[in-house]
Design a protein around this motif. Structure first.
Motif, PDB file in Angstrom:
ATOM      1  N   ALA A 162      -3.916  -8.184 -11.341  1.00 31.08           N
ATOM      2  CA  ALA A 162      -3.103  -9.375 -11.100  1.00 31.08           C
ATOM      3  C   ALA A 162      -3.925 -10.609 -11.393  1.00 31.08           C
ATOM      4  O   ALA A 162      -5.161 -10.585 -11.296  1.00 31.08           O
ATOM      5  N   HIS A 206      -7.935  -0.735  -5.947  1.00 27.81           N
ATOM      6  CA  HIS A 206      -6.608  -1.346  -5.889  1.00 27.81           C
ATOM      7  C   HIS A 206      -6.427  -2.363  -7.021  1.00 27.81           C
ATOM      8  O   HIS A 206      -5.394  -2.366  -7.699  1.00 27.81           O
ATOM      9  N   ARG A 240      -0.078  -8.885  -0.981  1.00 29.95           N
ATOM     10  CA  ARG A 240      -1.266  -8.379  -1.659  1.00 29.95           C
ATOM     11  C   ARG A 240      -2.510  -9.218  -1.394  1.00 29.95           C
ATOM     12  O   ARG A 240      -3.577  -8.687  -1.071  1.00 29.95           O
ATOM     13  N   ASP A 270       3.658  -7.489  -3.718  1.00 28.89           N
ATOM     14  CA  ASP A 270       3.019  -8.685  -4.265  1.00 28.89           C
ATOM     15  C   ASP A 270       2.894  -9.801  -3.236  1.00 28.89           C
ATOM     16  O   ASP A 270       1.888 -10.512  -3.209  1.00 28.89           O
ATOM     17  N   LYS A 314      -0.201   1.051  -3.297  1.00 25.06           N
ATOM     18  CA  LYS A 314       0.232  -0.261  -3.785  1.00 25.06           C
ATOM     19  C   LYS A 314       0.737  -1.079  -2.611  1.00 25.06           C
ATOM     20  O   LYS A 314       1.295  -0.542  -1.670  1.00 25.06           O
ATOM     21  N   HIS A 337      -3.819  -2.033 -10.052  1.00 26.05           N
ATOM     22  CA  HIS A 337      -2.737  -3.023 -10.041  1.00 26.05           C
ATOM     23  C   HIS A 337      -3.305  -4.403 -10.366  1.00 26.05           C
ATOM     24  O   HIS A 337      -3.399  -5.263  -9.494  1.00 26.05           O
TER      25      HIS A 337
END
Length: 102
Positions: A66, A60, A24, A21, A18, A64
């Motif tokens: 988004a 990824h 990212r 944010d 991870k 996770h």
């Protein structure tokens, strides 16, 4: 430059599970740029590297999710389907060229 940037995120020499944010988008964009660059080189080794980068981004994003990453996820899904076919084709060409000699 992309490899040096991505190396900063590694954990024990491996890509991170991870990314924060705030980093990212830059992290995934860098992986995508590296994948695109490798995909333009006409060798099976380069395409294998591109495939690995696209797979890392896809994994990824899947792990996770988004907002704002749909286009990247779609592109990675397409490339992870297309590149193995292209790699196999190039490997056959490279093997045939090796049999013919210089």
């Amino acid at each position: 430059a992309h490899r040096a940037f991505l190396k900063r995120f590694e954990v024990e020499g491996r890509p991170p599970d991870k990314v924060d944010d705030e980093c990212r988008q830059a992290y995934l964009s860098s992986r995508m740029a590296l994948a695109r660059a490798h995909a333009k080189l006409p060798s099976s080794a380069s395409l294998c590297e591109a495939l690995e980068q696209y797979q890392l981004v896809a994994a990824h994003i899947k792990a996770h999710p988004a907002d704002g990453m749909h286009a990247e996820a779609q592109l990675c899904a397409e490339m992870t389907q297309l590149l193995p076919v292209r790699i196999a084709h190039l490997k056959r060409e490279e093997a045939a060229a090796g049999q013919r000699g210089p």
